[in-house]
Design an enzyme around this catalytic site. Sequence first.
Site, mmCIF file in Angstrom:
data_model
loop_
_atom_site.group_PDB
_atom_site.id
_atom_site.type_symbol
_atom_site.label_atom_id
_atom_site.label_comp_id
_atom_site.label_asym_id
_atom_site.label_seq_id
_atom_site.Cartn_x
_atom_site.Cartn_y
_atom_site.Cartn_z
ATOM 1 N N ARG A 1 8.040 9.575 -9.386
ATOM 2 C CA ARG A 1 8.570 9.623 -8.021
ATOM 3 C C ARG A 1 9.925 8.913 -7.979
ATOM 4 N NH1 ARG A 1 3.793 9.003 -3.630
ATOM 5 N NH2 ARG A 1 5.170 10.336 -2.422
ATOM 6 N N PRO A 2 10.944 9.541 -8.600
ATOM 7 C CA PRO A 2 12.268 8.920 -8.595
ATOM 8 C C PRO A 2 12.880 8.936 -7.196
ATOM 9 C CG PRO A 2 12.378 11.099 -9.575
ATOM 10 C CD PRO A 2 10.935 10.849 -9.248
ATOM 11 N N ARG B 1 -5.594 4.493 3.477
ATOM 12 C CA ARG B 1 -4.138 4.543 3.644
ATOM 13 C C ARG B 1 -3.718 5.660 4.593
ATOM 14 N NH1 ARG B 1 -0.693 4.788 -1.481
ATOM 15 N NH2 ARG B 1 0.754 4.921 0.237
HETATM 16 C C1 UD1 Z 1 6.497 13.245 1.226
HETATM 17 C C2 UD1 Z 1 5.150 12.921 1.803
HETATM 18 C C3 UD1 Z 1 4.050 13.239 0.811
HETATM 19 C C4 UD1 Z 1 4.169 14.682 0.349
HETATM 20 C C5 UD1 Z 1 5.576 14.997 -0.129
HETATM 21 C C6 UD1 Z 1 5.791 16.465 -0.459
HETATM 22 C C7 UD1 Z 1 5.576 11.078 3.326
HETATM 23 C C8 UD1 Z 1 5.404 9.644 3.640
HETATM 24 N N1 UD1 Z 1 5.095 11.506 2.156
HETATM 25 O O1 UD1 Z 1 6.664 12.428 0.086
HETATM 26 O O2 UD1 Z 1 2.796 13.016 1.453
HETATM 27 O O3 UD1 Z 1 3.264 14.902 -0.696
HETATM 28 O O4 UD1 Z 1 6.539 14.633 0.875
HETATM 29 O O5 UD1 Z 1 5.537 17.241 0.639
HETATM 30 O O6 UD1 Z 1 6.064 11.850 4.125
HETATM 31 N N2 UD1 Z 1 12.090 13.767 -5.977
HETATM 32 C C9 UD1 Z 1 13.058 13.441 -6.906
HETATM 33 N N3 UD1 Z 1 14.028 12.540 -6.547
HETATM 34 C C10 UD1 Z 1 14.063 11.959 -5.297
HETATM 35 C C11 UD1 Z 1 13.056 12.318 -4.356
HETATM 36 C C12 UD1 Z 1 12.093 13.228 -4.736
HETATM 37 O O7 UD1 Z 1 13.060 13.926 -8.030
HETATM 38 O O8 UD1 Z 1 14.965 11.162 -5.025
HETATM 39 C C13 UD1 Z 1 11.026 14.736 -6.373
HETATM 40 C C14 UD1 Z 1 9.641 14.064 -6.379
HETATM 41 O O9 UD1 Z 1 9.415 13.399 -7.611
HETATM 42 C C15 UD1 Z 1 8.733 15.246 -6.175
HETATM 43 C C16 UD1 Z 1 9.533 16.134 -5.223
HETATM 44 O O10 UD1 Z 1 10.892 15.726 -5.353
HETATM 45 O O11 UD1 Z 1 8.536 15.917 -7.373
HETATM 46 C C17 UD1 Z 1 9.100 16.038 -3.771
HETATM 47 O O12 UD1 Z 1 9.239 14.720 -3.316
HETATM 48 P P1 UD1 Z 1 9.579 14.373 -1.795
HETATM 49 O O13 UD1 Z 1 9.714 15.616 -1.011
HETATM 50 O O14 UD1 Z 1 10.707 13.392 -1.775
HETATM 51 O O15 UD1 Z 1 8.246 13.639 -1.341
HETATM 52 P P2 UD1 Z 1 8.098 12.260 -0.579
HETATM 53 O O16 UD1 Z 1 9.112 12.160 0.492
HETATM 54 O O17 UD1 Z 1 7.967 11.148 -1.544
#
Ligand code: UD1
Length: 415
Positions: A121-122, A398
Amino acid sequence: MESVYIGGKTPLYGEVTIQGSKNAALPIMAAALLVPGVSVLKNCPRIADVEYMCRILTHIGCQVCWRGKDLEIDASSLNTGQLPMEYVTRMRSSVMLMGPILGRLGEVELNHPGGCVIGDRPIDIHLKALRRLGVCCEDDGVGLRACSCGLCGTTITLDFPSVGATENVVMAAVAAKGVTCLKNAAEEPEIKWLCAFLQAAGAEIRKVENGNLLIIEGGRTLHPCCFEIPADRIVAGTYLCACLAAGGKIFLERHPRGENGALREIALCMGAKLRDTDKGLWVERTGELISPGMVETGSYPGFPTDLQSPLLVALSAARGESILRETIFNGRFRVVEELNRMGAEIQVRGNAAYIPGRKKLTGARVCAQELRGGAALVAAGLCAQGETVVQNRHYIDRGYEDICRDMRLLGAECR
Ligand code: UD1
């Protein structure tokens, strides 16, 4: 270590009211930091992640107070951007505090955020976008320090429509001078709700129809407002999957209409009957459950990754083999080992799970490893012969206010 005990195989009959949404409430709590006054969040879910967020907000100078189901946040006296390690490392959403704190104070320091262990989760997309708005970020591998002498609107294209990064940028852009065009923004309903809260507080945000472009005119002073947290589409979807798996007929009061389209299509294809009313959704599965074949998770409006584990349970009960491919998180099949201890015989190869279906599950002592997987194990307990004990209940807490209460309202033996 607290556990959930499920008495064994029971079809579900009853009615339950869907709690407020975790993934809407957490960013909106962060956005309340942009308001120099009292924000009232009605029907905020009483879940552990919201409590952690309350503690972080209190630590940085806010007055936070529950009035029944409503949460009041007074961010007038926000006084530090140094976030407490204890809570920041417990949940991923703490990263969303960066945008609003930079907007209010111009600097923020935090440890790398924690959260469910469901893969890498970067936060590179968050940092890259914040830099475009004029933020200097230092990351020493353990913690982050970011500062800005003044956020400036610009055009930003996200490499991937990350939900958290979209929310972070929207909040920073509301505080920035000038216009920000955010391209390739996430389109999950929680983004719409965050924007609706900010608009109610006086922010100028436009979504370009049929697109993933958000235009934010920053720099307006926000004012206090009262906002209703919408119902949780993932909790509703979890209970819908539980009913698919266990059978029965349930009413999901406040089911967020229009937000669970992908799951509804799968449920219909598996043989369920769905009926919307003004107040919620009836779900009925009394006949045979049939495999939908192949399902793939995806960004909204695709099938949500957060419902992947609950759906695995329903697929395990269906006639015919199913394949469930995970495309968002690369470590989200940890629940399979536990379901297999109950007899599901699921195989994971690469990013796909192969579910043979129609396996008789047997109650067992299993262990929640993360939030949604934990809730899925409770649903599996409803389809199993004999008692199931789901250990590590704190993961489920949670995101679910009281999963045992809700299951009992649906007629299950659950404590
Ligand atoms: C949010 C939700 C989570 C849900 C997810 C996807 C909240 C509090 N959590 O998590 O419940 O499962 O959306 O719908 O709302 N990524 C990167 N770099 C970044 C950010 C993301 O590589 O800087 C990747 C992640 O590793 C993952 C993908 O993008 O593979 C989706 O992540 P993201 O949409 O950011 O999820 P969250 O916001 O963490």
